[in-house]
Design a protein around this motif. Structure first.
Motif, PDB file in Angstrom:
ATOM      1  N   PRO A   1       0.825  -1.208   0.000  1.00 35.11           N
ATOM      2  CA  PRO A   1       0.000   0.000   0.000  1.00 35.11           C
ATOM      3  C   PRO A   1       0.863   1.264   0.000  1.00 35.11           C
ATOM      4  N   GLY A   2       0.505   2.204  -0.884  1.00 34.78           N
ATOM      5  CA  GLY A   2       1.260   3.439  -0.993  1.00 34.78           C
ATOM      6  C   GLY A   2       2.503   3.327  -1.844  1.00 34.78           C
ATOM      7  N   GLU A   3       2.643   2.205  -2.597  1.00 34.47           N
ATOM      8  CA  GLU A   3       3.830   2.003  -3.422  1.00 34.47           C
ATOM      9  C   GLU A   3       3.454   1.679  -4.868  1.00 34.47           C
ATOM     10  N   MET A   4       4.441   1.824  -5.747  1.00 31.44           N
ATOM     11  CA  MET A   4       4.290   1.440  -7.145  1.00 31.44           C
ATOM     12  C   MET A   4       5.484   0.602  -7.550  1.00 31.44           C
TER      13      MET A   4
ATOM     14  N   GLY B   1      -2.673   1.905  -4.038  1.00 29.67           N
ATOM     15  CA  GLY B   1      -2.980   3.132  -3.310  1.00 29.67           C
ATOM     16  C   GLY B   1      -2.804   3.012  -1.808  1.00 29.67           C
ATOM     17  N   GLY B   2      -2.605   4.171  -1.211  1.00 29.20           N
ATOM     18  CA  GLY B   2      -2.452   4.218   0.237  1.00 29.20           C
ATOM     19  C   GLY B   2      -3.748   3.994   0.982  1.00 29.20           C
ATOM     20  N   ARG B   3      -4.873   4.091   0.275  1.00 34.76           N
ATOM     21  CA  ARG B   3      -6.188   3.844   0.869  1.00 34.76           C
ATOM     22  C   ARG B   3      -6.921   2.782   0.058  1.00 34.76           C
TER      23      ARG B   3
ATOM     24  N   ASP C   1       0.779   9.505  -7.770  1.00 38.68           N
ATOM     25  CA  ASP C   1       1.418   9.331  -6.458  1.00 38.68           C
ATOM     26  C   ASP C   1       0.615   8.280  -5.696  1.00 38.68           C
ATOM     27  N   PRO C   2       1.165   7.079  -5.496  1.00 42.19           N
ATOM     28  CA  PRO C   2       0.402   6.014  -4.839  1.00 42.19           C
ATOM     29  C   PRO C   2      -0.154   6.407  -3.472  1.00 42.19           C
ATOM     30  N   THR C   3       0.529   7.304  -2.770  1.00 42.69           N
ATOM     31  CA  THR C   3       0.055   7.680  -1.443  1.00 42.69           C
ATOM     32  C   THR C   3      -1.227   8.509  -1.508  1.00 42.69           C
ATOM     33  N   GLU C   4      -1.527   9.061  -2.685  1.00 43.03           N
ATOM     34  CA  GLU C   4      -2.732   9.883  -2.835  1.00 43.03           C
ATOM     35  C   GLU C   4      -3.883   9.123  -3.491  1.00 43.03           C
ATOM     36  N   ILE C   5      -3.665   7.864  -3.788  1.00 47.30           N
ATOM     37  CA  ILE C   5      -4.659   7.064  -4.518  1.00 47.30           C
ATOM     38  C   ILE C   5      -5.429   6.170  -3.561  1.00 47.30           C
ATOM     39  N   ALA C   6      -6.727   6.057  -3.806  1.00 44.75           N
ATOM     40  CA  ALA C   6      -7.564   5.084  -3.109  1.00 44.75           C
ATOM     41  C   ALA C   6      -7.837   3.933  -4.084  1.00 44.75           C
ATOM     42  N   GLY C   7      -7.406   2.736  -3.720  1.00 45.75           N
ATOM     43  CA  GLY C   7      -7.614   1.597  -4.593  1.00 45.75           C
ATOM     44  C   GLY C   7      -6.339   1.196  -5.323  1.00 45.75           C
ATOM     45  N   THR C   8      -6.496   0.410  -6.376  1.00 47.99           N
ATOM     46  CA  THR C   8      -5.367  -0.196  -7.075  1.00 47.99           C
ATOM     47  C   THR C   8      -5.518  -0.007  -8.578  1.00 47.99           C
ATOM     48  N   ILE C   9      -4.403   0.227  -9.252  1.00 41.48           N
ATOM     49  CA  ILE C   9      -4.377   0.328 -10.707  1.00 41.48           C
ATOM     50  C   ILE C   9      -3.412  -0.725 -11.234  1.00 41.48           C
TER      51      ILE C   9
END
Length: 319
Positions: A12-15, A40-42, A72-80
């Motif tokens: 979480p929070g990483e790419m 995402g971080g959330r 920015d993974p820390t600003e994303i909710a969910g997963t891509i």
């Protein structure tokens, strides 16, 4: 929870980026598709994106190339989940079809892990796509010139038709093609699994078109924002939707000169194009049978008798 796709793995929070191995080349070397995981971080939904299932359709690759560095993974909710290049073999030689089995990849879904080259790639990417809540399959009209559009391919009677249509409107190219697609298309197959899926066709003809790429980037961020991956709001704009088309062929051989530009409205009886000799002598003019919008044209001017020239959208409304 850590999310993986092939060799890419992100907490979480990483790419992370990596490869999704799908087979071997003719010399026995393993090969894999370039993939990315943005975790995402959330918590939130999962979006799957892919590009270049037709190997010469490069605009989708350009979209992914520009979208990923902005996330920015820390600003994303969910997963891509992203597969950056699907048709590995065709991409290497800048061809439309997979040269290993002469197959159009976007007719091979859901694939077969023990099948042909294209079926194996389709199976591996479909397995990844099936993990998502939404799917964007990025294309362009590499064999023709066309407007920027988003295609809804599940058919109007499909239980997910309205969800796919909403996804197309959110992407927001300005034009929607709403017509049931051929068997084997990802945008036709994935809705059967309950996943809203659309096929953005980002411009047309072989190449790397900056305007269409930027439109695709904007569309992806519209989707990420509207569906809650990113904070913010999207103002949805009305789209021109087409559900029927008339196609025009060449009445003889020569060079085609169009009287209208892509996206122009045409009236019944108006000239669509003229056919000339190599010396500019007019052989004939072809007029529109119905009122509509010039939606698609051939890429090169030279034609033989009966060869495809253009398409006019006729069953049009605003969605």
């Amino acid at each position: 929870m850590t999310t993986t796709l092939g060799t890419a793995s992100a907490a979480p929070g990483e790419m992370d980026t990596g490869r999704l191995e799908v087979g071997e080349t003719r010399d026995g070397s393993p090969f894999g598709l370039p993939v990315a995981v943005i975790n995402g971080g959330r918590s939130g939904k999962t979006l799957y994106m892919q590009a270049a299932s037709d190997g010469d359709e490069l605009n989708g690759v350009g979209v992914i190339q520009r979208v990923v560095p902005q996330l920015d993974p820390t600003e994303i909710a969910g997963t891509i989940l992203i597969v950056g290049i699907v048709n590995y073999h065709a991409f290497q030689v800048a061809q439309h079809r997979n040269p290993i089995d002469d197959t159009k990849m976007n007719r091979a879904y859901p694939g077969n892990e023990n099948g042909t080259s294209s079926e194996r790639i389709a199976a591996a990417t479909y397995d990844a796509a099936s993990r998502a809540d939404l799917i964007l399959d990025l294309h362009q009209g590499s064999t023709s010139r066309m407007i920027d559009e988003v295609r809804v391919r599940c058919g109007k009677r499909h239980r997910l038709h309205d969800d796919c249509l909403e996804l197309a409107k959110v992407f927001g190219c300005g034009y929607i093609l709403d017509q049931k697609g051929p068997d084997g298309q990802l945008a036709r197959t994935a809705p059967d699994e309950g996943i809203p899926t659309v096929d953005p066709e980002l411009g047309g003809a072989v190449g790397w078109d900056e305007t269409s790429i930027e439109k695709g980037v904007e569309g992806v961020f519209n989707v990420l924002t509207h569906y809650g991956f990113l904070d913010g709001d999207v103002s949805l704009e009305s789209q021109t939707r087409a559900r029927g088309f008339e196609q025009y062929g060449a009445p003889g051989g020569g060079l085609v000169s169009f009287s209208k530009d892509l996206g122009d409205h045409v009236r019944s009886g108006e000239t669509l194009f003229e056919l000339t000799t190599p010396f500019g002598e007019t052989k004939t003019e072809v007029t529109a049978d119905s009122t509509g919008i010039l939606w698609r044209t051939r890429r090169l001017p030279q034609v033989a008798s009966g060869e495809y020239v253009c398409s006019v959208a006729t069953d049009i409304d605003t969605y």
